[in-house]
Design a protein around this motif. Structure first.
Motif, PDB file in Angstrom:
ATOM      1  N   LEU A   1       0.843  -1.199   0.000  1.00  9.13           N
ATOM      2  CA  LEU A   1       0.000   0.000   0.000  1.00  9.13           C
ATOM      3  C   LEU A   1       0.880   1.252   0.000  1.00  9.13           C
ATOM      4  N   ARG A   2       1.929   1.215   0.836  1.00 10.88           N
ATOM      5  CA  ARG A   2       2.831   2.366   0.908  1.00 10.88           C
ATOM      6  C   ARG A   2       3.446   2.638  -0.461  1.00 10.88           C
ATOM      7  N   LYS A   3       3.939   1.560  -1.079  1.00 10.43           N
ATOM      8  CA  LYS A   3       4.609   1.725  -2.378  1.00 10.43           C
ATOM      9  C   LYS A   3       3.630   2.206  -3.451  1.00 10.43           C
ATOM     10  N   THR A   4       2.432   1.618  -3.435  1.00 10.02           N
ATOM     11  CA  THR A   4       1.443   2.015  -4.450  1.00 10.02           C
ATOM     12  C   THR A   4       1.076   3.488  -4.317  1.00 10.02           C
ATOM     13  N   ILE A   5       0.884   3.924  -3.079  1.00  9.43           N
ATOM     14  CA  ILE A   5       0.529   5.337  -2.866  1.00  9.43           C
ATOM     15  C   ILE A   5       1.690   6.238  -3.282  1.00  9.43           C
ATOM     16  N   GLU A   6       2.885   5.826  -2.905  1.00 11.88           N
ATOM     17  CA  GLU A   6       4.067   6.644  -3.259  1.00 11.88           C
ATOM     18  C   GLU A   6       4.245   6.757  -4.769  1.00 11.88           C
ATOM     19  N   ASP A   7       3.916   5.659  -5.455  1.00  8.57           N
ATOM     20  CA  ASP A   7       4.141   5.632  -6.909  1.00  8.57           C
ATOM     21  C   ASP A   7       3.032   6.317  -7.708  1.00  8.57           C
ATOM     22  N   LEU A   8       1.947   6.660  -7.040  1.00 11.90           N
ATOM     23  CA  LEU A   8       0.859   7.340  -7.764  1.00 11.90           C
ATOM     24  C   LEU A   8       1.340   8.689  -8.275  1.00 11.90           C
TER      25      LEU A   8
END
Lengths: 186, 180
Positions: A128-135
């Motif tokens: 979740l952290r990575k997905t949000i950061e990559d948005l």
């Protein structure tokens, strides 16, 4: 239960308990939003505290034709952005002095400060952290306001000064990315 | 994905997982469209993930905020009272230095007895200031402005300004303070 405008009116008349009710109503969501924005729960709590104090100090300037939540989140959002700007300037200054940019520019994760550290599923937390950061930044901020700030599309449109249709469209696209990236957890 | 599917999925992104019941026409579309149905499930799960991702409440935060606010309020009230306290002091000092005002008890009061007299002297000075208004009116009517009369009027005006300031600062008038 009194609504926000009634509580603000009571606070302006000197009822501090009414303002305490507003703090209780919004502190969790504002902290959650700021924690994602600045990446640090402890710092987010300090910024939340500061946001409420600023709101109290400027309460007579609050315009009740807008929602209290959007006004408060705008104050919090500005504080978070200011902090990020200062941190960026500070980091650049340190790297120049030390002459070791790569090492100093890296922000090391601290589990105690991790905004998603309370999630039991560590893999989901990391994904979740990575997905949000990559948005894309324009999607990321809207996702944070929506899912961590708990704001409605209309409130987000007011905060970001965007047409409601644009908010809907961007969040729709952001959700498509989130559903794809987190498919194995859904 | 046709326009209707896109419309339904936009709606699901906003409302799936919330307490809002879905519209009948949306339910009918979901029955017929498998992709939209799976999108609905994914959106509901995504919503659950985000619900869990919001950190628990910090119970101490409200107390810290309110402690700070009470400190700010105490400081603001002190600053609001300060001009009045200063005005009262100026009244006392001014009256004492002038040797009193015409027709008032303070006219017979020296600096030392003013200090010793405490609040009695203060009340007496206010009464003297009021008497001074009458004296001033008489003085103006005769085109004579005795220094003591002018001084008393000045002192009374300062006092009134001070009271007006404290009333204004103590309250927090907003642009909409009349609304409930």
């Amino acid at each position: 239960m009194p609504d926000d405008v009634e509580l603000v009116a009571a606070a302006l008349a000197g009822d501090e308990e009414a303002f305490a009710d507003l703090v209780t109503r919004y502190q969790r969501r504002l902290t959650a939003f700021l924690a994602q924005l600045v990446g640090d729960v402890e710092l987010a709590r300090e910024l939340t505290q500061e946001a409420f104090i600023r709101a109290w100090s400027a309460l007579e300037r609050y315009d009740p034709t807008y929602r209290f939540s959007t006004w408060l989140f705008r104050i919090g959002h500005n504080l978070g952005i200011d902090h990020l700007r200062r941190r960026r300037i500070k980091t650049v200054g340190i790297t120049r002095e030390d002459g070791d940019g790569e090492e100093m520019d890296r922000i090391l994760p601290d589990e105690r400060k991790d905004p998603l550290g309370h999630l039991r599923n560590a893999e989901l937390s990391a994904a979740l952290r990575k997905t949000i950061e990559d948005l894309r930044p324009e999607y990321r901020e809207l996702v944070l306001l929506r899912h961590f700030g708990g704001l409605s599309y209309q409130e987000i449109a007011e905060i970001k000064d965007m047409p409601l249709g644009t908010v809907k469209n961007k969040l729709f696209r952001a959700h498509s990315v989130l559903r794809t990236e987190l498919a194995s957890f859904l | 994905m046709n326009d209707r599917c896109r419309e339904i999925r936009e709606y699901l992104a906003e409302w799936a997982g919330s307490a809002n019941p879905l519209d009948e026409s949306i339910e009918a579309h979901l029955q017929a469209c498998e992709e939209c149905r799976s999108t609905r499930i994914a959106e509901e799960r995504l919503n659950t993930v985000f619900e869990a991702a919001v950190a628990p409440e910090d119970r101490d935060l409200q107390r810290r905020v309110m402690d700070n606010i009470r400190g700010l309020e105490n400081r603001r009230r002190f600053l609001a009272v300060f001009p009045v306290a200063a005005s009262v002091m100026m009244v006392l000092v001014g009256v004492a230095l002038l040797g009193g005002v015409p027709g008032g008890a303070a006219a017979r009061t020296s600096v030392s007895s003013l200090i010793a007299g405490g609040w009695v002297s203060l009340v007496s000075s206010i009464s003297s200031a009021l008497t001074a208004w009458r004296g001033a009116a008489v003085g103006v009517s005769r085109f004579v402005a005795a220094p003591q009369v002018l001084a008393s009027i000045t002192v009374a005006v300062i006092l009134m300004i001070g009271i007006a300031m404290v009333i204004r600062r103590w309250r927090r008038p907003g642009r909409w303070s009349g609304q409930s």
